[in-house]
Design a protein around this motif. Structure first.
Motif, PDB file in Angstrom:
ATOM      1  N   ARG A   1       0.830  -1.210   0.000  1.00 59.42           N
ATOM      2  CA  ARG A   1       0.000   0.000   0.000  1.00 59.42           C
ATOM      3  C   ARG A   1       0.856   1.248   0.000  1.00 59.42           C
ATOM      4  O   ARG A   1       2.006   1.241   0.428  1.00 59.42           O
ATOM      5  CB  ARG A   1      -0.903   0.003   1.236  1.00 59.42           C
ATOM      6  N   LEU A   2       0.221   2.333  -0.463  1.00 65.61           N
ATOM      7  CA  LEU A   2       0.875   3.640  -0.425  1.00 65.61           C
ATOM      8  C   LEU A   2       0.049   4.560   0.458  1.00 65.61           C
ATOM      9  O   LEU A   2      -1.078   4.237   0.837  1.00 65.61           O
ATOM     10  CB  LEU A   2       0.974   4.232  -1.835  1.00 65.61           C
ATOM     11  N   LEU A   3       0.601   5.741   0.731  1.00 70.15           N
ATOM     12  CA  LEU A   3      -0.097   6.751   1.527  1.00 70.15           C
ATOM     13  C   LEU A   3      -0.686   7.785   0.581  1.00 70.15           C
ATOM     14  O   LEU A   3      -0.251   7.902  -0.578  1.00 70.15           O
ATOM     15  CB  LEU A   3       0.899   7.388   2.503  1.00 70.15           C
ATOM     16  N   PRO A   4      -1.665   8.571   1.051  1.00 72.64           N
ATOM     17  CA  PRO A   4      -2.283   9.555   0.152  1.00 72.64           C
ATOM     18  C   PRO A   4      -1.255  10.555  -0.377  1.00 72.64           C
ATOM     19  O   PRO A   4      -0.311  10.922   0.332  1.00 72.64           O
ATOM     20  CB  PRO A   4      -3.290  10.274   1.064  1.00 72.64           C
ATOM     21  N   ASP A   5      -1.456  10.996  -1.633  1.00 73.50           N
ATOM     22  CA  ASP A   5      -0.590  12.046  -2.217  1.00 73.50           C
ATOM     23  C   ASP A   5      -0.625  13.265  -1.305  1.00 73.50           C
ATOM     24  O   ASP A   5      -1.674  13.564  -0.740  1.00 73.50           O
ATOM     25  CB  ASP A   5      -1.132  12.522  -3.570  1.00 73.50           C
ATOM     26  N   ASP A   6       0.488  13.934  -1.193  1.00 72.11           N
ATOM     27  CA  ASP A   6       0.489  15.127  -0.350  1.00 72.11           C
ATOM     28  C   ASP A   6       1.470  16.131  -0.941  1.00 72.11           C
ATOM     29  O   ASP A   6       2.481  16.469  -0.321  1.00 72.11           O
ATOM     30  CB  ASP A   6       0.882  14.725   1.087  1.00 72.11           C
ATOM     31  N   LEU A   7       1.143  16.589  -2.142  1.00 69.99           N
ATOM     32  CA  LEU A   7       2.092  17.471  -2.840  1.00 69.99           C
ATOM     33  C   LEU A   7       2.259  18.814  -2.143  1.00 69.99           C
ATOM     34  O   LEU A   7       3.306  19.451  -2.252  1.00 69.99           O
ATOM     35  CB  LEU A   7       1.649  17.677  -4.296  1.00 69.99           C
ATOM     36  N   GLU A   8       1.213  19.224  -1.386  1.00 69.47           N
ATOM     37  CA  GLU A   8       1.321  20.484  -0.626  1.00 69.47           C
ATOM     38  C   GLU A   8       2.558  20.486   0.256  1.00 69.47           C
ATOM     39  O   GLU A   8       3.270  21.466   0.381  1.00 69.47           O
ATOM     40  CB  GLU A   8       0.088  20.635   0.282  1.00 69.47           C
ATOM     41  N   ARG A   9       2.776  19.305   0.874  1.00 72.93           N
ATOM     42  CA  ARG A   9       3.863  19.198   1.842  1.00 72.93           C
ATOM     43  C   ARG A   9       5.232  19.425   1.207  1.00 72.93           C
ATOM     44  O   ARG A   9       6.147  19.915   1.839  1.00 72.93           O
ATOM     45  CB  ARG A   9       3.811  17.810   2.484  1.00 72.93           C
ATOM     46  N   ILE A  10       5.351  19.013  -0.056  1.00 74.88           N
ATOM     47  CA  ILE A  10       6.670  19.150  -0.689  1.00 74.88           C
ATOM     48  C   ILE A  10       6.702  20.326  -1.668  1.00 74.88           C
ATOM     49  O   ILE A  10       7.635  20.455  -2.459  1.00 74.88           O
ATOM     50  CB  ILE A  10       7.112  17.846  -1.397  1.00 74.88           C
TER      51      ILE A  10
END
Ligand code: FAD
Length: 805
Positions: free
Chosen positions: A286-295
């Motif tokens: 599994r992966l975690l939700p995308d969080d482009l804001e963070r990067i």
């Protein structure tokens, strides 16, 4: 399901399969790997597969180089592809400090025989067309490395291991680990129980939970990590080869080609811990939700530094967790008190390091010795201070700093001050600038009135140069006082203590009232410790060594099986103390002691139990500066009183506080090597010169005896030497290359400025044939080949008259 195996490896990620393969390769074919789900389904499957051979620790670099070379070997052995893209790498610098770092790494790479080169930004752009040259000042190119396919690599390891007879059992969860009285382990799974002599924790994302099965709280924590894959980048179309893997320190970005697009990852400042308390059991594939804001800040910088990427869309975002230790290096090796339980955990760069970890762990398990220096990865480098909260704070600090250089004069601030001695406040008020050793604060140097208690991080000489010089001169001309609470201490007591120590140490065990310099050797004759033993009574000994090695040495003592009439206790927190050093040291001690402190009454390497001022103390006549000196130990509750008494008595004699930096300089001037820096498990007794303290006459079969006797016959291949270096710009840091007629012949282990002798000094190893007084070399210091000459006798007080005075 089988009922017995010589070893069970828990975990089918890239680390576990490597351990399995290496165990089988070394001849342990009766081994089984248990994986609770599908192979790779923890961190391994979603990794970017990047492989680099460079690491800030040279020994870890060697293992990374081994790992990269192993992929070709696995392909040959199995006929299966590992998906190797051997496109090398570049590191982009944008500041003088970063350039210095790259020059140091280049010098070290020459020591290690790796192919690297300092190149211009234009040359870097020729290897990666995406670079906007305006943001950078230079680069380091390396030939090795590239990227591999995580699934194919795992399969290749498994195929190779199976061919050698090893077994892999998927969808089998280890639920309990029970040690029998005969020290074997019952590995209890949901499919049955296997009895094994050895168990390896390669649980990756669940390493913490596997540790808990045996009551261990390992300092390991998972962080979320994001990379993106872009749509095809037009600038890459039609290129004759892939762009080179690129690391951009200022952008905090790594990138490589992925098809016609780019894979770009970052170690973002807004980092996020994953599963802080317990890793969900079902987090597989599994992966975690995308969080482009963070990067977003790092992405913006990336788009500025590699503008073509801003013109294309993002095709895929991967946010997955992987584990770290507080310093980012793996946790490898056996654990004291848990015979047969081994760690291969907290591997944050499994594709760069997994092969090397499998290699050293298999040797360690099968041969009792990892075969090379693995101190930087040893699980014992963390003591009780590494609680889960400490781990959480340090892991985040380390993650955020992954692309920020740590300079040799820089101390990481998070989770500090943690362990403080009772004189912390007094020394702080006196201007102490603090360093950290095994969680304990210890003074590096003292900022005089009007001087800031801070230093600019640098590879060159810093603002501390002047004050440290003054401290050194005070020790040489009058008397200095430094806190030594950070040393490692052990009490060995009981009727059998002498016989036990005689077996464990290579030196003669001193008589009551005396102490000895005490090398401790591995069976292969390598340096495991460079300690002192003080005999307080026939059945009571105080052993002193390096503070960072407390758990390492305690494990070593435990592995030597002390009999029932011997008690070995770590005493680092039970004793605190000061070293008094300099020509006036006797005057200061004499003012506070009621026993005869004269040269005849208290000789070098004497030890006494007597009050010093108002404090009951153990006083050892020894030191690490080359001056007349004493080490004074008290229980911590007396330390403030001892400090008050010593500083009051010292006032008339010009006593000055000094710190660890001054000690480093003073010992260099005396050609004294130091454990961890100069003396490590890669070097033998004769190579280091510590054979001078080996008691060749003793009949006891001490650990390492056969090896040290054999080496006496053949002589060492290389020798530890001190160089006087003509280096106006900077001093060595460690692992720089030593050149003779332009060719690498040796390496540096430590060095610095000798304030009393007024020159730069370095220590290191060269072939025996070249280890002669006056032999000339060059040392590559930050890109400058500096003339260096061996000085076989110490530049300061070569006869040692001051020490014995
Ligand atoms: C986004 C991302 C990108 C990355 N990129 C790179 C890269 O470019 N280069 C690189 O070198 N590294 C990279 N990594 C790191 C790399 O993925 C890890 O270093 C590596 O996968 C660690 O492998 P492992 O075998 O230790 O752990 P894992 O892959 O987590 O494997 C552990 C295995 O143990 C099994 N297990 C645990 N407990 C039990 C039990 N009780 N019983 C049986 N089985 C058990 C689990 O099911 C799991 O399969 C990246 C990581 C991430 C998240």
């Amino acid at each position: 399901m089988r009922s017995h195996a010589r070893a069970v490896v828990i975990g089918g990620g890239v680390v576990g399969v490597s351990v399995l393969y290496h165990l089988a390769k070394i001849g342990w074919t009766d081994v089984v790997l248990l994986e609770k789900n599908e192979l790779t389904s923890g961190s391994t499957w979603h990794a970017a597969g990047g492989v680099t051979t460079l690491n800030s620790d040279a020994n870890v670099s060697k293992l990374q180089k081994y790992t990269f070379d192993l992929y070709r070997e696995l392909e040959q052995v199995t006929g299966q592809s590992c998906g190797i893209h051997h496109n090398g790498g570049i590191y982009l610098a944008a500041s003088d400090g970063q350039m210095d770092f790259l020059k140091l790494i280049h010098s070290r790479a020459r020591t290690l025989g790796m192919d690297t080169e300092m190149i211009s930004v234009a040359d870097a752009k020729a290897r990666n067309v995406l670079i906007d040259e305006r943001h950078f000042t230079g680069a380091l190119w390396r030939e090795d490395g590239g990227y591999v396919d995580p699934w194919l690599v795992t399969q290749a390891y498994v195929t190779a291991a199976r061919r050698l007879g090893a077994e892999v059992q998927r969808f089998t969860k280890v639920e309990a680990l029970v040690q029998r009285p005969d020290r074997t382990w019952d590995v209890v799974t949901d499919k049955g129980t296997i009895n094994a002599e050895h168990v390896v924790n390669a649980g990756g994302l669940w390493a913490r939970e596997v540790g808990r099965l045996v009551g261990l709280e390992l300092p390991v924590l998972a962080m979320e990590h994001i990379y993106v894959v872009t749509e095809p980048v037009p600038a890459l179309k039609g290129l004759p080869r892939e762009i080179i893997n690129t690391s951009d320190f200022t952008g905090e970005i790594y990138l490589r080609q992925e098809g016609e697009g780019v894979l770009l990852g970052t170690y973002e400042q807004a980092c996020k811990v994953w599963a802080p308390k317990v890793t969900p059991d079902d987090f597989h594939g599994r992966l975690l939700p995308d969080d482009l804001e963070r990067i977003a800040p790092e992405l913006e910088r990336g788009f500025r530094h590699f503008p073509a990427l801003a013109e294309v869309g993002i095709k895929k975002v991967v946010n997955g967790p992987f584990t770290f230790s507080p310093d980012g290096n793996p946790l490898v090796g056996p654990v004291e008190g848990l015979p047969g339980f081994w760690c291969a955990c907290a591997v944050m760069a499994g594709f760069s390091q997994g092969g090397g970890i499998g290699l050293v762990l298999s040797r360690w398990m099968a041969e009792g010795d990892p075969g090379q220096d693995v101190l930087a990865m040893d699980v014992t480098r963390y003591g009780h201070f590494a609680t889960p909260r400490y781990t959480a704070i340090k892991v985040q600090e380390n993650y955020r700093r992954r692309f920020r250089l740590t300079y040799p004069n820089e101390e990481m601030p998070a989770a500090r001050p943690l362990r403080r001695s009772p004189v912390y406040g007094a020394l702080d008020a006196a201007g102490a600038v603090w360093g950290n050793n095994f969680g304990l604060e210890s003074p590096l140097w003292f900022a005089p009135e009007g001087v800031a208690k801070a230093e600019t991080p640098t590879y060159r000489r810093s603002e501390a140069f002047g004050p440290v010089g003054d401290e050194c001169r005070a020790v040489r001309s009058a008397v200095g006082l430094t806190e030594i609470t950070n040393y490692g201490k052990y009490e060995v007591t009981g009727r059998g203590a002498r016989a036990f120590l005689d077996r464990v140490f290579a030196c003669r065990i001193p008589r009551p009232g005396r102490m000895a310099l005490a090398p401790m050797l591995s069976p292969r004759g390598r340096i495991i410790g460079d300690l002192t033993i003080a005999c307080l009574a026939e059945d009571r000994y105080l052993i002193v060594g390096s503070g960072f090695a407390e758990r390492f040495h305690m494990r070593w003592f435990a592995d030597r099986n002390p009999p029932g009439d011997v008690f070995v206790r770590a005493a680092s927190s039970s004793y605190a103390g000061f070293a008094l050093s300099g020509p006036k040291a006797r005057d200061v001690l004499g003012a506070l002691a009621d026993f005869d402190v004269s040269a005849e009454g208290f000789r070098l390497f004497g030890v006494r139990e007597a009050p010093v001022g108002l404090s009951p103390a153990i006083i050892q006549r020894c030191g690490f500066t080359g001056e007349l000196g004493y080490e004074i130990w008290v229980t911590p509750d007396y330390l403030p009183q001892l400090y008050d008494d010593l500083t009051a008595a010292g006032r008339d004699f010009g006593l000055r506080l000094y710190g660890g930096r001054a000690v480093s300089s003073l010992r260099l001037e005396k050609n004294y090597g130091s454990f961890n820096k100069d003396f490590r498990p890669d070097y033998t007794a004769a190579e280091t010169g510590l054979d001078a303290f080996v008691d060749f006459a003793k009949t006891v079969d001490f650990t390492g005896r056969a090896a040290v006797l054999a080496e006496r016959e053949t002589g060492p291949k290389r020798r530890f030497v001190t160089f006087k270096v003509d280096a106006p710009h900077a001093d060595v840091v460690g692992y720089e290359v030593v050149l003779k007629d332009g060719k690498p012949v040796g390496h540096v282990t430590s060095g610095g400025w000798g304030h009393a002798v007024g020159c730069s000094l370095a220590m290191g190893y060269v072939p025996t044939a070249l280890a002669r007084d006056g032999e000339t070399f060059a040392i590559d210091i930050l890109g400058v080949e500096c003339p260096a000459v061996i000085t076989a006798r110490p530049l300061y007080d070569p006869e040692g008259a001051r020490l014995r005075s």
